[in-house]
Write a protein that holds these residues in place. Structure first.
Motif, mmCIF file in Angstrom:
data_model
loop_
_atom_site.group_PDB
_atom_site.id
_atom_site.type_symbol
_atom_site.label_atom_id
_atom_site.label_comp_id
_atom_site.label_asym_id
_atom_site.label_seq_id
_atom_site.Cartn_x
_atom_site.Cartn_y
_atom_site.Cartn_z
ATOM 1 N N ILE A 222 9.701 6.749 -1.768
ATOM 2 C CA ILE A 222 9.454 7.536 -2.969
ATOM 3 C C ILE A 222 9.808 9.015 -2.770
ATOM 4 C CG2 ILE A 222 7.018 8.051 -2.464
ATOM 5 C CD1 ILE A 222 6.501 7.557 -5.485
ATOM 6 N N ALA A 223 9.681 9.505 -1.528
ATOM 7 C CA ALA A 223 9.980 10.914 -1.266
ATOM 8 C C ALA A 223 11.474 11.211 -1.333
ATOM 9 C CB ALA A 223 9.436 11.325 0.097
ATOM 10 N N ALA A 224 12.292 10.173 -1.301
ATOM 11 C CA ALA A 224 13.745 10.372 -1.301
ATOM 12 C C ALA A 224 14.308 10.501 -2.708
ATOM 13 C CB ALA A 224 14.426 9.219 -0.584
ATOM 14 N N LYS A 225 13.467 10.376 -3.706
ATOM 15 C CA LYS A 225 13.939 10.498 -5.087
ATOM 16 C C LYS A 225 12.950 11.354 -5.865
ATOM 17 C CE LYS A 225 11.660 6.283 -6.729
ATOM 18 N NZ LYS A 225 11.835 5.026 -7.495
ATOM 19 N N THR A 226 13.225 11.566 -7.118
ATOM 20 C CA THR A 226 12.324 12.314 -7.987
ATOM 21 C C THR A 226 11.536 11.314 -8.826
ATOM 22 O OG1 THR A 226 13.903 14.132 -8.103
ATOM 23 C CG2 THR A 226 12.145 14.107 -9.744
ATOM 24 N N PRO A 227 10.341 10.939 -8.387
ATOM 25 C CA PRO A 227 9.588 9.904 -9.089
ATOM 26 C C PRO A 227 9.022 10.424 -10.406
ATOM 27 C CG PRO A 227 8.251 10.823 -7.336
ATOM 28 C CD PRO A 227 9.613 11.471 -7.224
ATOM 29 N N ASN A 228 8.872 9.513 -11.368
ATOM 30 C CA ASN A 228 8.195 9.908 -12.600
ATOM 31 C C ASN A 228 6.683 9.871 -12.378
ATOM 32 O OD1 ASN A 228 7.252 7.181 -12.947
ATOM 33 N ND2 ASN A 228 9.215 6.652 -13.910
ATOM 34 N N GLU A 229 5.931 10.300 -13.377
ATOM 35 C CA GLU A 229 4.478 10.435 -13.229
ATOM 36 C C GLU A 229 3.813 9.102 -12.924
ATOM 37 O OE1 GLU A 229 0.662 12.410 -15.602
ATOM 38 O OE2 GLU A 229 2.582 12.151 -16.621
ATOM 39 N N GLN A 230 4.253 8.032 -13.591
ATOM 40 C CA GLN A 230 3.644 6.721 -13.356
ATOM 41 C C GLN A 230 3.883 6.256 -11.923
ATOM 42 O OE1 GLN A 230 4.670 3.687 -16.202
ATOM 43 N NE2 GLN A 230 3.815 2.031 -14.968
ATOM 44 N N GLU A 231 5.109 6.456 -11.417
ATOM 45 C CA GLU A 231 5.417 6.054 -10.046
ATOM 46 C C GLU A 231 4.563 6.815 -9.044
ATOM 47 O OE1 GLU A 231 10.088 4.683 -10.030
ATOM 48 O OE2 GLU A 231 9.642 6.826 -10.205
ATOM 49 N N GLN A 232 4.350 8.106 -9.281
ATOM 50 C CA GLN A 232 3.500 8.890 -8.380
ATOM 51 C C GLN A 232 2.056 8.400 -8.415
ATOM 52 O OE1 GLN A 232 4.227 13.301 -8.167
ATOM 53 N NE2 GLN A 232 5.482 12.871 -9.978
ATOM 54 N N ASN A 233 1.555 8.118 -9.609
ATOM 55 C CA ASN A 233 0.162 7.686 -9.743
ATOM 56 C C ASN A 233 -0.071 6.303 -9.151
ATOM 57 O OD1 ASN A 233 -0.655 10.048 -11.043
ATOM 58 N ND2 ASN A 233 -0.187 9.228 -13.079
ATOM 59 N N GLU A 234 0.962 5.453 -9.143
ATOM 60 C CA GLU A 234 0.809 4.090 -8.629
ATOM 61 C C GLU A 234 1.100 3.990 -7.136
ATOM 62 O OE1 GLU A 234 3.290 1.586 -10.980
ATOM 63 O OE2 GLU A 234 1.917 1.550 -12.697
ATOM 64 N N ASN A 235 1.617 5.059 -6.533
ATOM 65 C CA ASN A 235 1.992 5.001 -5.124
ATOM 66 C C ASN A 235 0.769 5.214 -4.224
ATOM 67 O OD1 ASN A 235 3.957 4.891 -2.943
ATOM 68 N ND2 ASN A 235 3.508 7.069 -2.661
ATOM 69 N N LEU A 236 0.660 4.402 -3.179
ATOM 70 C CA LEU A 236 -0.424 4.558 -2.207
ATOM 71 C C LEU A 236 -0.049 5.634 -1.201
ATOM 72 C CD1 LEU A 236 -1.351 0.824 -1.469
ATOM 73 C CD2 LEU A 236 -2.365 2.374 -3.146
ATOM 74 N N LEU A 237 -0.962 6.594 -0.990
ATOM 75 C CA LEU A 237 -0.719 7.651 -0.012
ATOM 76 C C LEU A 237 -0.824 7.097 1.404
ATOM 77 C CD1 LEU A 237 -2.758 10.511 -1.751
ATOM 78 C CD2 LEU A 237 -0.329 9.958 -1.976
ATOM 79 N N TRP A 238 -1.756 6.177 1.624
ATOM 80 C CA TRP A 238 -1.853 5.420 2.876
ATOM 81 C C TRP A 238 -2.616 4.140 2.599
ATOM 82 C CZ3 TRP A 238 -6.881 4.533 4.166
ATOM 83 C CH2 TRP A 238 -7.847 5.490 3.797
ATOM 84 N N PHE A 239 -2.480 3.169 3.501
ATOM 85 C CA PHE A 239 -3.094 1.858 3.317
ATOM 86 C C PHE A 239 -3.462 1.289 4.682
ATOM 87 C CE2 PHE A 239 -2.681 -2.804 3.084
ATOM 88 C CZ PHE A 239 -3.568 -3.075 2.057
ATOM 89 N N LYS A 240 -4.675 0.771 4.789
ATOM 90 C CA LYS A 240 -5.151 0.228 6.073
ATOM 91 C C LYS A 240 -6.003 -1.011 5.827
ATOM 92 C CE LYS A 240 -8.736 2.036 8.097
ATOM 93 N NZ LYS A 240 -9.666 2.932 8.816
ATOM 94 N N VAL A 241 -5.666 -2.098 6.494
ATOM 95 C CA VAL A 241 -6.490 -3.318 6.443
ATOM 96 C C VAL A 241 -7.482 -3.245 7.594
ATOM 97 C CG1 VAL A 241 -6.490 -5.828 6.558
ATOM 98 C CG2 VAL A 241 -4.632 -4.637 5.386
ATOM 99 N N SER A 242 -8.745 -3.024 7.266
ATOM 100 C CA SER A 242 -9.755 -2.866 8.314
ATOM 101 C C SER A 242 -10.202 -4.202 8.890
ATOM 102 C CB SER A 242 -10.973 -2.103 7.761
ATOM 103 O OG SER A 242 -11.449 -2.718 6.586
ATOM 104 N N ASP A 243 -10.263 -5.234 8.059
ATOM 105 C CA ASP A 243 -10.686 -6.565 8.518
ATOM 106 C C ASP A 243 -9.800 -7.614 7.867
ATOM 107 O OD1 ASP A 243 -13.149 -6.166 10.186
ATOM 108 O OD2 ASP A 243 -13.822 -5.164 8.367
ATOM 109 N N SER A 244 -8.815 -8.101 8.613
ATOM 110 C CA SER A 244 -7.941 -9.126 8.067
ATOM 111 C C SER A 244 -8.646 -10.482 8.027
ATOM 112 C CB SER A 244 -6.664 -9.227 8.901
ATOM 113 O OG SER A 244 -5.815 -10.220 8.405
ATOM 114 N N PHE A 245 -9.386 -10.797 9.085
ATOM 115 C CA PHE A 245 -10.201 -12.011 9.076
ATOM 116 C C PHE A 245 -11.314 -11.871 10.096
ATOM 117 C CE2 PHE A 245 -6.737 -12.892 12.079
ATOM 118 C CZ PHE A 245 -7.435 -13.258 13.212
ATOM 119 N N LYS A 246 -12.358 -12.661 9.917
ATOM 120 C CA LYS A 246 -13.481 -12.749 10.860
ATOM 121 C C LYS A 246 -13.848 -14.221 11.012
ATOM 122 C CE LYS A 246 -15.699 -8.249 10.088
ATOM 123 N NZ LYS A 246 -16.933 -7.547 9.657
#
Length: 412
Positions: A222-246
Motif C-alpha cells: 500500500i505504501a508504494a501507491k497513493t491509496p484512497n481513503e477506504q483502502e487506508q481505513n481497511e489496511n491493517l497496520l500490523w497483525f499478530k496471531v497470539s494463539d493459533s491452537f491449544k
C-alpha cells in the motif's frame, strides 16, 4: 479528513470540557472495551492542566464524564458515559525537570456508571418458571438504564438472597440454557449501537453467527501507491496471531456427565452423545475423538446436582454444563490482535472479515488458510494520541475465530 484524524466533540468532566484548550490540554486518551466485562468500558486520559481546572472545580471522583468523538468517514461517531474513578500521577513536571511549576499534569481514570452503581446494590428476588434472560434484565436494571437484548432461554427457578449483582449474574450464567444454540455458554456485555451503548446477553455461538459489515486487509504494497481513503481505513497496520491452537484444553470436548440426586443420594452417569457441532467462525480447528465413547469413566467428569422437589422437570442443565465445557475447549483455539485506522464503529460483539495474504515464500495461494475470513471482536482499545502524531486515532483489536478459515476438523 486524513485517515486517522479525529474530531473530539467533547470530553466533559462535570461541567468542564477538557477538550477546549482554553481550559486544559488533552494530551491523549484510551477507551477500552472488553466482551468479558459486564460493567462495560473503562477509559484513561493524560491532561496538561495549565488553568488548574482540577483545583478550581474540586474534582473528587463524583463527577460524570462524557467522551464523544467522530471521524470524517461517513460521519461515524461514538459517545461513552463514565464516572471519574481516580486521578493518578499528579505532578508539576519537577520530577523530570520538564515543568515550570505553573501547570499540572495528571492521568484521569474513568469507569462506567454501571460499575459504580453496582457496588451499592444487591439482588434479592425469586424467579419461578421464568426465562433466565428475564432475571438478567432485572439484575441489569438495578444498576443501569441501558437497553438489554437477550437470547431466548429455557424457563428456570432462580433465587437470590442479598447477592452482589456480579454473584447473581454468575448464578444465572450457570443456569442459562439456550433454546437456539447448544453450547449455552452465555456472556453479558456492553456494545456500541448507533453511537451509543447497550447490553447484550447471548451465547458466543449467537455472536459468531452475526453478519459482518467491516472488512480489513493486510496489504504490504500500500505504501508504494497513493491509496484512497477506504483502502487506508481497511489496511491493517500490523497483525499478530497470539494463539493459533491449544491442544491441552481439548480433553473437555468429550465429558462424562454425572448427576447426583439430593433426595435419594444416588449419583448416576449419563452416557454422553457424540459432541454437538457448535457454530464458530469457520471450520473447527479439531474434532473430538469418538474412541471410548461408551466408557464414561475414562472421560473428564462434569457434575450436576438435582433436587426433584424444587425442579419438577428436566431443564437440561446437566447437558448444558457438559456442552459449555466442550465449547470452551474450542473457544481457546485461534485468536489474534491487530491495529487499524481508528473507527468508532469498532466494538465488541461485532463480526469482521479479515483478508490475510498467504505467508509462503513463493506467495502461492489466495490467502492465509488459518486466520482469514470471519472473526469475532472480543476487545478494543480506542487509542487517541497527542496532536501531531499520525495517524492520531487507531484501534487495537483482539479477535477470536475458534476455527480455521479452511481445513481443520482433524480428530484430537
Amino acid at each position: 479528513m486524513a485517515a486517522g484524524d479525529i474530531n473530539i466533540n467533547s470530553f466533559r468532566v462535570g461541567n468542564i470540557d477538557l477538550s477546549d484548550p482554553q481550559n486544559a490540554v488533552l494530551i491523549g486518551f484510551n477507551v477500552y472495551e472488553d466482551i468479558l466485562s459486564p460493567f462495560g468500558p473503562v477509559a484513561e486520559a493524560r491532561v496538561l492542566d495549565h488553568t488548574d481546572q482540577l483545583g478550581k472545580n474540586d474534582f473528587n471522583g463524583s463527577e460524570k464524564v462524557e467522551i464523544s468523538f467522530s471521524t470524517g468517514t461517513g460521519g461515524q461517531s461514538r459517545t461513552f458515559n463514565f464516572k471519574l474513578s481516580a486521578n493518578k500521577n499528579l505532578n508539576d513536571g519537577s520530577v523530570d525537570k520538564s515543568g515550570s511549576g505553573h501547570a499540572k499534569q495528571y492521568n484521569l481514570r474513568m469507569v462506567s456508571e454501571e460499575m459504580v452503581k453496582a457496588q451499592q446494590k444487591h439482588v434479592q428476588k425469586t424467579f419461578n418458571n421464568k426465562p433466565a434472560g428475564d432475571a438478567v434484565k432485572d439484575i441489569v436494571k438495578s444498576f443501569s438504564d441501558k437497553d438489554v437484548e437477550t437470547e431466548e432461554t429455557k424457563k428456570q427457578r432462580l433465587q437470590f438472597d442479598r447477592e452482589h449483582p456480579i454473584d447473581a449474574l454468575k448464578k444465572v450464567y450457570g443456569r442459562s440454557v439456550s433454546t437456539q444454540n447448544k453450547s449455552s455458554l452465555f456472556m453479558l456485555y456492553q456494545t456500541g449501537d448507533g453511537g451509543q451503548q447497550k447490553y447484550r446477553y447471548e451465547t458466543w455461538e449467537k455472536a459468531f453467527q452475526r453478519s459482518s459489515n467491516l472488512k480489513f486487509k493486510q496489504n504490504f504494497t500500500i505504501a508504494a501507491k497513493t491509496p484512497n481513503e477506504q483502502e487506508q481505513n481497511e489496511n491493517l497496520l500490523w497483525f499478530k496471531v497470539s494463539d493459533s491452537f491449544k491442544s491441552v484444553t481439548r480433553g473437555m470436548s468429550k465429558t462424562s456427565q454425572t448427576t447426583y440426586n439430593r433426595e435419594t443420594g444416588v449419583a448416576h452417569r449419563v452416557k454422553q452423545d457424540p459432541e454437538d457441532n457448535f457454530k464458530v467462525a469457520g471450520n473447527p480447528v479439531y474434532k473430538a475423538s469418538k474412541s471410548d465413547s461408551d466408557k464414561p469413566d475414562t472421560k473428564p467428569p462434569v457434575y450436576h446436582m438435582n433436587s426433584p422437589s424444587n425442579e419438577k422437570s428436566d431443564h437440561g442443565l446437566g447437558k448444558a454444563k457438559a456442552n459449555r465445557a466442550a465449547f470452551l475447549s474450542h473457544l481457546a483455539q485461534n485468536s489474534a490482535e491487530f491495529e487499524c485506522i481508528g473507527n468508532p464503529e469498532m466494538t465488541v460483539g461485532k463480526i469482521i472479515d479479515l483478508d490475510i495474504p498467504n505467508k509462503s515464500q513463493d506467495g502461492s495461494g489466495a490467502n492465509e488458510k488459518q486466520f482469514s475470513g470471519k472473526a469475532l471482536v472480543v476487545a478494543v482499545r480506542h487509542k487517541i494520541k497527542p496532536l501531531g502524531q499520525t495517524p492520531r486515532y487507531t484501534c487495537v483489536v483482539r479477535v477470536v475465530k475458534a476455527a480455521y478459515d479452511q481445513g481443520g476438523g482433524k480428530e484430537a
